[in-house]
Design a protein around this motif. Structure first.
Motif, PDB file in Angstrom:
ATOM      1  N   ARG A 472       0.416  -1.191  -0.131  1.00 17.81           N
ATOM      2  CA  ARG A 472       0.301  -0.378   0.195  1.00 17.81           C
ATOM      3  C   ARG A 472       0.873   1.119   0.274  1.00 17.81           C
ATOM      4  NH1 ARG A 472      -3.773  -3.325   3.548  1.00 17.81           N
ATOM      5  NH2 ARG A 472      -5.702  -4.249   2.127  1.00 17.81           N
ATOM      6  N   ARG A 476       0.441   4.440  -2.751  1.00 15.42           N
ATOM      7  CA  ARG A 476       0.116   5.263  -2.846  1.00 15.42           C
ATOM      8  C   ARG A 476       1.405   6.070  -3.362  1.00 15.42           C
ATOM      9  NH1 ARG A 476      -1.917   8.644   2.259  1.00 15.42           N
ATOM     10  NH2 ARG A 476      -0.392  10.514   2.103  1.00 15.42           N
ATOM     11  N   ASP A 490      -5.513  11.998   3.123  1.00 15.26           N
ATOM     12  CA  ASP A 490      -5.319  10.900   4.004  1.00 15.26           C
ATOM     13  C   ASP A 490      -6.247   9.634   3.461  1.00 15.26           C
ATOM     14  OD1 ASP A 490      -5.223   9.560   5.868  1.00 15.26           O
ATOM     15  OD2 ASP A 490      -6.002  10.393   7.900  1.00 15.26           O
ATOM     16  N   LEU A 491      -5.801   8.428   2.995  1.00 18.50           N
ATOM     17  CA  LEU A 491      -6.518   7.623   1.933  1.00 18.50           C
ATOM     18  C   LEU A 491      -6.410   6.349   3.344  1.00 18.50           C
ATOM     19  CD1 LEU A 491      -5.797   7.602  -1.117  1.00 18.50           C
ATOM     20  CD2 LEU A 491      -7.376   8.436  -0.467  1.00 18.50           C
ATOM     21  N   SER A 492      -7.722   5.569   3.416  1.00 26.07           N
ATOM     22  CA  SER A 492      -7.893   4.773   4.549  1.00 26.07           C
ATOM     23  C   SER A 492      -7.063   3.116   3.427  1.00 26.07           C
ATOM     24  CB  SER A 492      -9.672   4.074   4.822  1.00 26.07           C
ATOM     25  OG  SER A 492     -10.192   3.014   2.828  1.00 26.07           O
ATOM     26  N   ASP A 493      -7.272   2.543   3.595  1.00 25.65           N
ATOM     27  CA  ASP A 493      -6.504   1.251   3.031  1.00 25.65           C
ATOM     28  C   ASP A 493      -7.236   0.720   1.790  1.00 25.65           C
ATOM     29  OD1 ASP A 493      -4.247   0.564   5.066  1.00 25.65           O
ATOM     30  OD2 ASP A 493      -4.941  -0.717   5.833  1.00 25.65           O
ATOM     31  N   ALA A 494      -8.574   0.457   1.935  1.00 25.11           N
ATOM     32  CA  ALA A 494      -9.945   0.043   1.499  1.00 25.11           C
ATOM     33  C   ALA A 494      -9.710   1.123  -0.070  1.00 25.11           C
ATOM     34  CB  ALA A 494     -11.466  -0.060   1.895  1.00 25.11           C
ATOM     35  N   GLU A 495      -9.646   2.278  -0.065  1.00 27.26           N
ATOM     36  CA  GLU A 495      -9.332   3.649  -0.793  1.00 27.26           C
ATOM     37  C   GLU A 495      -7.863   3.532  -1.253  1.00 27.26           C
ATOM     38  OE1 GLU A 495     -11.426   7.448   1.052  1.00 27.26           O
ATOM     39  OE2 GLU A 495      -9.796   6.752   2.677  1.00 27.26           O
ATOM     40  N   ASP A 497      -6.515   0.496  -2.129  1.00 23.21           N
ATOM     41  CA  ASP A 497      -6.453  -0.606  -3.143  1.00 23.21           C
ATOM     42  C   ASP A 497      -7.354  -0.057  -4.659  1.00 23.21           C
ATOM     43  OD1 ASP A 497      -5.909  -1.680  -1.079  1.00 23.21           O
ATOM     44  OD2 ASP A 497      -7.013  -2.510  -0.196  1.00 23.21           O
ATOM     45  N   ASP A 603     -21.209   5.896   9.011  1.00 23.63           N
ATOM     46  CA  ASP A 603     -20.744   6.092   8.082  1.00 23.63           C
ATOM     47  C   ASP A 603     -21.462   7.517   7.201  1.00 23.63           C
ATOM     48  OD1 ASP A 603     -18.277   4.657   7.751  1.00 23.63           O
ATOM     49  OD2 ASP A 603     -19.179   3.529   6.175  1.00 23.63           O
ATOM     50  N   SER A 636     -16.967   1.648  -2.162  1.00 19.73           N
ATOM     51  CA  SER A 636     -18.101   2.408  -1.655  1.00 19.73           C
ATOM     52  C   SER A 636     -18.855   2.455  -1.946  1.00 19.73           C
ATOM     53  CB  SER A 636     -17.195   4.082  -1.769  1.00 19.73           C
ATOM     54  OG  SER A 636     -17.099   4.930  -2.715  1.00 19.73           O
TER      55      SER A 636
END
Lengths: 713, 122
Positions: A472, A476, A490-495, A497, A603, A636
């Motif tokens: 990751r 990124r 700032d990105l989540s892991d899923a984002e 991916d 969410d 998402s």
């Protein structure tokens, strides 16, 4: 022969099945099953391809198949040990054979280098003996349909006179032989004079109807060598007393040119020697004493045991199309009847219900015609995996599960490219090199698991590797370098991916020659979306990644939610809808940018007003009066605002791109019961980017590029 | 009455070829997909001639020959082996099992037909 073209087509169809069987068998052998029947099945597949190919003069195919088959024969007989390297070679040979079949079918040139490399490797396994035999087969099959009759044999000047004393024993008649047929075969070789010896005939009271009492003395004047004469009697050897004498040899020693034993003739390198083998030697006939002749009743018509019928896909497609019209027609009739407002008699109501039911059944039946197991597609992937691992220096095995899962043939066809790409990716990028795997305490050989199963009306295909998982930080970084995301986001892991699927992520720098090939995961996602499917990733560092593809069983119908947008009616695929909610005011929060968020299950989801996005004229209606469809899109969730939900129904998909043109955010159209056209929303397209303008977008540059790539893929 | 031929081969291609060729010359052809099917069809149709492949699943050509010769009905029917193989040992085995002849694949239409015509006396 007029039917020859059709039989040629049959041959190539059969080859597909045979290659499937071949790969299956080789797969079992690779898995350690060296049992007689497994090896035998593999042998038979290659053997049948060779036999058929010979009939069509496909000499390259025959030559290669013969060498291949010889190696398999040695394994079968226990001469060769099926070690791992040998099985790997056999699998390569299977690939080459499949290529040769394909190029023969398309009458296109084949990769001669690959064929000779593999062929050489097979011969090396055999040693010298095999190589010699191979040459023979090339010659033997050079003769095809047009070849000459035996009379055209090279005529030596002069001829030889033979006397042949021939006395059948009783067993000769028991194996279907008939002296007349043998004598006629001799007559083919030259001039004959025949005398029958009746002296052995007993009186009528001593006559045994199964006995043999006659003998013949034949004089033959022929330019044929003695071997050819003996060959006539090859299959009665041991069933008769036979004496062949050369009385006078007028020729220039032709009788000594060939060995006496007929069998050796078969190894003679020229066609000429093979000709009489075909025409003369299989002689004989049912003898007069055949007991059960009267039992020969007229037989049932010729029929194959396999009760399958091959039908042109176009014909099925036309049928599916017509059935689609039928379903629409049924819906329209039902609606019209209701609109007229006349009270329905129970009979009419029942009839309408029956009509609906029957139409659905016809539709289901027709759809079923077009589904196929994914087996063949999956088996092709074993080859892709093998090739990729070879080139990338990885040790990998592809494990296949659920290959009997059936999917629309069209889906299978269109799945080949994305799947190939993903398998390559999994091995090339997903799996570590053997040393690294060892260090990580994993088996050196990586596993990629390709599975298919049904999942609530859809088909789920998963590609799971046991590699290092997505890197990751690196993804990124690449995305930042490519300008896809701001450096400080700032990105989540899923984002992170999801970045893999962004157009422009995959570039020459980040892919090798293998998985590269100019396409990235964005093209894979677009191809899957074009099939009405979705793709998602799950990855755990150190343990591997799983790509999941969710596909509809068929491309022809879709379960849709019919929604209202002002005056318009639209359809949203049910597969992507999680829930439909009338929002409370408290759950909506407006951002300064004019965007709205909806608070749902912990969410904040971006709200997209469908009418606004598609450029419909809307009376500003409060969001609280609208319905929000929570949809899954690109991994998402977003909230899609519509004016209201009308109905849930199955709709027949009509391609827009084919009949009109591609529109972003719209995947297709359908015709509803009232005869109106309704557009089907493409959730991924809708949720993708914020609109560039308030109106319906035409194709942006980006969109056009992706379309082109998709077409190329 | 047309002469009845039973053609046993596991290759669909070869079956089609044989059927098309022989039907053109007015034989009546029954096809069977392997040895087991072959013996069943043999009992059903009681053919004038049997053409059989050697290498087949379930029951091979030798099994077919032995099955027919060891049977009770029509056991002296001519049996012609049609095979891509032509090794002496295989031919010898076929002969000992009771085969009547051997034709190498790919077969020549003219010679196959002339052989069958002779055998059936047409």
């Amino acid at each position: 022969m007029a039917a020859l073209d059709a039989i040629r087509a049959t041959f190539f169809e059969e080859c597909e099945d045979l290659i499937e069987a071949l790969n299956e068998g080789l797969g079992e052998m690779a898995g350690g099953d060296h049992g007689g029947e497994t090896v035998n099945a593999v042998f038979r597949a290659v053997h049948s391809i060779k036999g058929g190919a010979g009939s069509f003069g496909l000499n390259d195919l025959v030559g290669f198949a013969h060498t291949f088959e010889t190696v398999l024969d040695r394994i079968r007989s226990g001469d060769l040990e099926p070690a791992d390297e040998l099985i790997a070679l056999l699998q390569r040979a299977g690939d080459v054979l499949a290529d040769l079949v394909e190029t023969a079918r398309d009458e296109s040139p084949f990769d001669a280098a690959a064929v000779s490399t593999t062929s050489d490797a097979l011969e090396a396994v055999l040693g010298e003996e095999g190589a010699v035999e191979e040459e023979f087969v090339f010659d033997a099959v050079g003769a095809d349909f047009d070849f000459a009759l035996p009379d055209l044999d090279d005529d030596e000047p002069g001829s030889t006179t033979y006397t042949i004393a021939f006395a059948p024993r009783r067993d000769l008649y028991a194996t279907g032989h008939e002296p007349l047929v043998l004598i006629e075969a001799l007559a083919d070789l030259g001039e004959i004079a025949v005398a029958v010896d009746l002296s052995g005939l007993p009186g009528i009271d001593a006559f045994d109807w199964e006995g043999s009492y006659l003998a013949w003395e034949i004089t033959l004047v022929s330019s044929e060598p003695e071997g050819a004469v003996r060959e006539v009697f090859e299959f009665v050897d041991g069933l008769c007393d036979l004496e062949i004498t050369v009385v006078r040899s007028g020729g220039s020693g032709d009788a000594t040119g060939l060995p006496e034993l007929p069998d050796l003739d078969d190894f003679a390198p020229d066609d000429a020697a093979d000709l009489p083998d075909l025409s003369v030697e299989p002689s004989p006939a049912a003898s007069a004493e055949t007991p059960a002749r009267e039992n020969a009743e007229p037989a049932p018509a010729r029929k194959d045991a396999r009760a399958t019928l091959r039908v042109d896909v176009d014909r099925i497609d036309r049928l599916i199309n017509t059935v689609g019209e039928l379903i629409i027609n049924q819906a329209m009739i039902t609606q019209r009847v209701r609109e007229i407002g006349v009270p329905l008699t129970p009979e009419i109501a029942t009839d309408l219900d029956d009509y609906k039911q029957l139409a659905r059944e016809v539709q289901e039946g027709v759809m079923g015609l077009r589904t196929q197991p994914v087996k063949q597609l999956f088996q092709r992937m074993t080859r892709i995996a093998r090739e990729t691992a070879d080139v990338a220096g990885k040790s990998a095995q592809l494990v296949i599960e659920g290959e009997e899962t059936e999917v629309d043939k069209k889906v299978i066809e269109k799945l080949a490219d994305p799947l190939t790409h993903m398998i390559r990716n999994s091995i090339d990028h997903g799996l570590e090199v053997p040393e690294k795997r060892r260090e990580a305490g994993k088996p050196e050989r990586g596993t990629v698991k390709l599975t298919a199963c049904y999942k609530s009306g859809d088909v789920l295909i998963r590609i799971a590797d046991d590699g290092a998982g997505l890197n990751r930080p690196r993804i990124r970084q690449i995305a930042i370098e490519k300008g896809l995301i701001p450096a400080d986001v700032d990105l989540s892991d899923a984002e992170i991916d999801q970045l893999l699927f962004r157009p422009g992520f995959s570039t020459a720098a980040s892919v090798t020659s293998l998985s590269g090939r100019g396409v990235g995961m964005d093209v894979v996602r677009t191809s899957i979306a074009a099939l009405g499917g979705r793709i998602s990733i799950a990855s755990t560092p150190g343990e591997g990644s799983v790509f999941s593809i969710l596909l509809p069983l068929t491309l022809a119908v879709l379960d849709g939610m019919v929604v209202r947008l002002g005056e318009e009616t639209m359809v949203v695929p049910i597969a992507c809808i999680e829930e439909a909610i009338r929002p409370r005011k408290d759950d909506l929060s407006r951002l300064g940018t004019g965007r709205t968020l909806f608070f749902n299950r912990g969410d904040y989801l971006p709200v997209i007003d469908l009418a606004e996005r598609l450029g419909h004229p809307t009376r500003a209606k409060k969001l609280t009066k609208k319905t929000l469809l929570i949809i899954q899109s690109n991994g998402s969730r977003v909230a899609l605002a519509v004016d209201g939900v009308v109905d849930k129904r199955q709709v027949v998909i009509k391609s827009l791109a084919k009949n009109y043109r591609h529109i972003a955010g719209i995947s297709a159209a359908t015709i509803l019961g009232d005869g109106k056209v309704a557009l089907i929303v493409d959730p991924d397209g809708i949720a993708e980017d914020p609109p560039s303008a308030g109106s319906m977008r035409s194709r942006t540059e980006d969109e056009t590029r992706r379309e082109e790539k998709k077409d190329a893929a | 009455m047309k002469a009845q031929v039973l053609a046993i081969d596991d290759s669909r291609t070869i079956r089609s070829l044989l059927a098309a060729t022989l039907e053109e010359y007015d034989f009546e052809v029954t096809t069977a997909v392997d040895g087991v099917d072959g013996l069943e069809k043999f009992a059903e149709t009681s053919p004038r001639v049997v053409i059989t492949d050697i290498n087949m699943p379930n029951l091979d050509g030798f099994g077919v020959i032995e099955g027919i010769r060891g049977g009770s009905v029509n056991k002296t029917v001519p049996i012609i082996v049609l095979s891509t193989e032509s090794g002496a040992d295989l031919k010898d085995r076929a002969r000992r099992a009771g085969a009547t002849g051997w034709i190498v694949k790919p077969f020549d239409e003219t010679s196959l037909v002339s052989v069958l015509k002779r055998i059936t006396g047409i």
